[in-house]
Write an enzyme that holds these catalytic residues in place. Structure first.
Site, PDB file in Angstrom:
ATOM      1  CG  ASN A 225      21.250 -41.541  -8.723  1.00  0.00           C
ATOM      2  OD1 ASN A 225      21.901 -41.386  -7.681  1.00  0.00           O
ATOM      3  ND2 ASN A 225      21.380 -42.607  -9.485  1.00  0.00           N
ATOM      4  CD1 TRP A 226      22.199 -34.973  -6.973  1.00  0.00           C
ATOM      5  CD2 TRP A 226      22.899 -34.398  -4.919  1.00  0.00           C
ATOM      6  NE1 TRP A 226      21.716 -33.715  -6.701  1.00  0.00           N
ATOM      7  CE2 TRP A 226      22.129 -33.341  -5.451  1.00  0.00           C
ATOM      8  CE3 TRP A 226      23.437 -34.268  -3.644  1.00  0.00           C
ATOM      9  CZ2 TRP A 226      21.896 -32.157  -4.740  1.00  0.00           C
ATOM     10  CZ3 TRP A 226      23.203 -33.095  -2.929  1.00  0.00           C
ATOM     11  CH2 TRP A 226      22.442 -32.048  -3.474  1.00  0.00           C
ATOM     12  CE  LYS A 227      24.056 -41.760 -11.857  1.00  0.00           C
ATOM     13  NZ  LYS A 227      24.382 -42.217 -13.197  1.00  0.00           N
TER      14      LYS A 227
ATOM     15  CG  HIS B 272      21.350 -46.778 -10.790  1.00  0.00           C
ATOM     16  ND1 HIS B 272      22.497 -46.912 -11.535  1.00  0.00           N
ATOM     17  CD2 HIS B 272      20.777 -45.615 -11.186  1.00  0.00           C
ATOM     18  CE1 HIS B 272      22.609 -45.863 -12.347  1.00  0.00           C
ATOM     19  NE2 HIS B 272      21.574 -45.055 -12.150  1.00  0.00           N
TER      20      HIS B 272
ATOM     21  CD  GLU C 136      25.785 -45.393 -12.331  1.00  0.00           C
ATOM     22  OE1 GLU C 136      25.633 -44.907 -11.195  1.00  0.00           O
ATOM     23  OE2 GLU C 136      25.677 -44.717 -13.375  1.00  0.00           O
TER      24      GLU C 136
ATOM     25  CD  GLU D  64      18.330 -44.385 -14.535  1.00  0.00           C
ATOM     26  OE1 GLU D  64      18.261 -43.157 -14.439  1.00  0.00           O
ATOM     27  OE2 GLU D  64      19.174 -45.070 -13.928  1.00  0.00           O
TER      28      GLU D  64
ATOM     29  N   GLY E 187      25.014 -41.074 -18.611  1.00  0.00           N
ATOM     30  CA  GLY E 187      26.270 -40.329 -18.574  1.00  0.00           C
ATOM     31  C   GLY E 187      26.984 -40.221 -19.907  1.00  0.00           C
TER      32      GLY E 187
ATOM     33  CB  SER F  40      21.943 -38.427 -21.521  1.00  0.00           C
ATOM     34  OG  SER F  40      23.175 -39.103 -21.332  1.00  0.00           O
TER      35      SER F  40
ATOM     36  N   GLY G 202      20.747 -37.902 -13.461  1.00  0.00           N
ATOM     37  CA  GLY G 202      22.049 -38.028 -12.815  1.00  0.00           C
ATOM     38  C   GLY G 202      22.788 -36.695 -12.828  1.00  0.00           C
ATOM     39  N   GLY G 203      23.747 -36.563 -13.739  1.00  0.00           N
ATOM     40  CA  GLY G 203      24.638 -35.403 -13.785  1.00  0.00           C
ATOM     41  C   GLY G 203      23.942 -34.056 -13.697  1.00  0.00           C
TER      42      GLY G 203
HETATM   43  P1  13P Z   1      22.807 -39.215 -16.219  1.00  0.00           P
HETATM   44  O1  13P Z   1      21.604 -38.295 -16.164  1.00  0.00           O
HETATM   45  O2  13P Z   1      24.047 -38.591 -15.706  1.00  0.00           O
HETATM   46  O3  13P Z   1      22.932 -39.826 -17.581  1.00  0.00           O
HETATM   47  O4  13P Z   1      22.487 -40.433 -15.200  1.00  0.00           O
HETATM   48  C1  13P Z   1      21.271 -41.070 -15.250  1.00  0.00           C
HETATM   49  C2  13P Z   1      21.144 -41.958 -14.088  1.00  0.00           C
HETATM   50  O5  13P Z   1      21.830 -42.956 -13.975  1.00  0.00           O
HETATM   51  C3  13P Z   1      20.189 -41.582 -13.038  1.00  0.00           C
HETATM   52  O6  13P Z   1      19.985 -42.623 -12.144  1.00  0.00           O
END
Ligand code: 13P
Length: 253
Positions: A12-14, A99, A101, A169, A175, A215, A236-237
């Protein structure tokens, strides 16, 4: 370990990625070797602006392209929104819905997430439905109750394992570099599997992929991915760099 469910590692590149990121995506395709292809499905969910370009670049690379959100309607007067129909038209084969967020930043509720998952289904997209507790909810001992409520409210009835993926999640793990213990992940994933039986039926529930997200890195992927009922990762990251993303995928062979 032998797996009865083919795992999925989705990135997920957000809100990250400009046209220049295509070079990094090409590295992901180049590194998606026969060992990885044999053992795991890969997907990248870029921002909507890159779906079309990445869908094109992904041809023959063995990497599916997904989106990060969709509207619940297929078209209409909704300025700034993007429908599942449009995402499919742009080349996406899946979409993340609910998600944390989006739940936090846009006030999305279980009911609205469910409508989005239905829109995805209507348009032939696999819905990656996210659930997970906040730090305060975990501290208050409410993790299982929160996840159960989100699952019940967000997952449409009558879906098959091809239509949906569940991503657990924990919000506090996103993050932050923090992850739950393997035992905690196992407990929540077992609960999700059990509750899915009531929503999609026993047979489909055994086949639905339940991803862990929060993470995930190459250094912890092997441990997290070996937990019972963990059928992959939502990353994510670490999905922004080919080396890290492929390092996580390598946890499966
Ligand atoms: P991180 O891997 O950066 O913690 O993010 C997880 C995430 O929200 C994937 O949707």
């Amino acid at each position: 370990m032998t797996r009865s469910i083919r795992p999925l590692v989705a990135g997920n590149w957000k809100m990250n990625g400009l046209q220049s990121v295509l070079a990094e995506f090409d590295l992901m395709g180049a590194g998606n070797d026969v060992c990885i292809r044999r053992s795991v499905d890969l997907m990248i969910c870029p921002p909507a602006t890159l779906i079309s370009a990445l869908a094109h670049a992904a041809i023959g690379q063995g990497i599916a392209i997904g989106a990060q959100d969709c509207h619940s309607k297929d078209n209409g007067a909704h300025t700034g929104d993007i429908s599942a129909q449009m995402l499919a038209d742009a080349g996406a084969s899946a979409v993340i819905v609910g998600h944390s967020e989006r739940r936090a930043d846009h006030g999305e509720t279980d009911a609205s997430v469910r409508l989005k998952a239905e829109a995805a289904y209507r348009n032939g997209l696999m819905a990656i439905i996210c659930v997970g507790e906040t730090r305060a909810e975990r501290v208050a001992g409410k993790t299982l109750a929160v996840v159960r409520r989100q699952l019940k409210g967000s997952v449409p009835d009558g879906m098959t394992a091809r239509d949906i993926v569940i991503a657990y999640e924990p919000v506090w793990a996103i993050g932050t570099g923090l992850t739950p213990t393997a035992k905690d992940v196992e407990e929540v994933h077992a609960l999700i599997r059990a509750d899915l039986k009531k929503i999609v039926g026993k047979d489909e529930a055994q086949k639905v992929r339940i991803l862990y997200g929060g993470s995930v890195k190459p250094s912890n992927a092997r441990e997290l991915m070996s937990v019972a009922n963990v059928d992959g990762a939502l990353v994510g990251g670490a999905s922004l760099k080919a080396e890290d993303f492929l390092g996580i995928a390598a946890a499966f062979h």
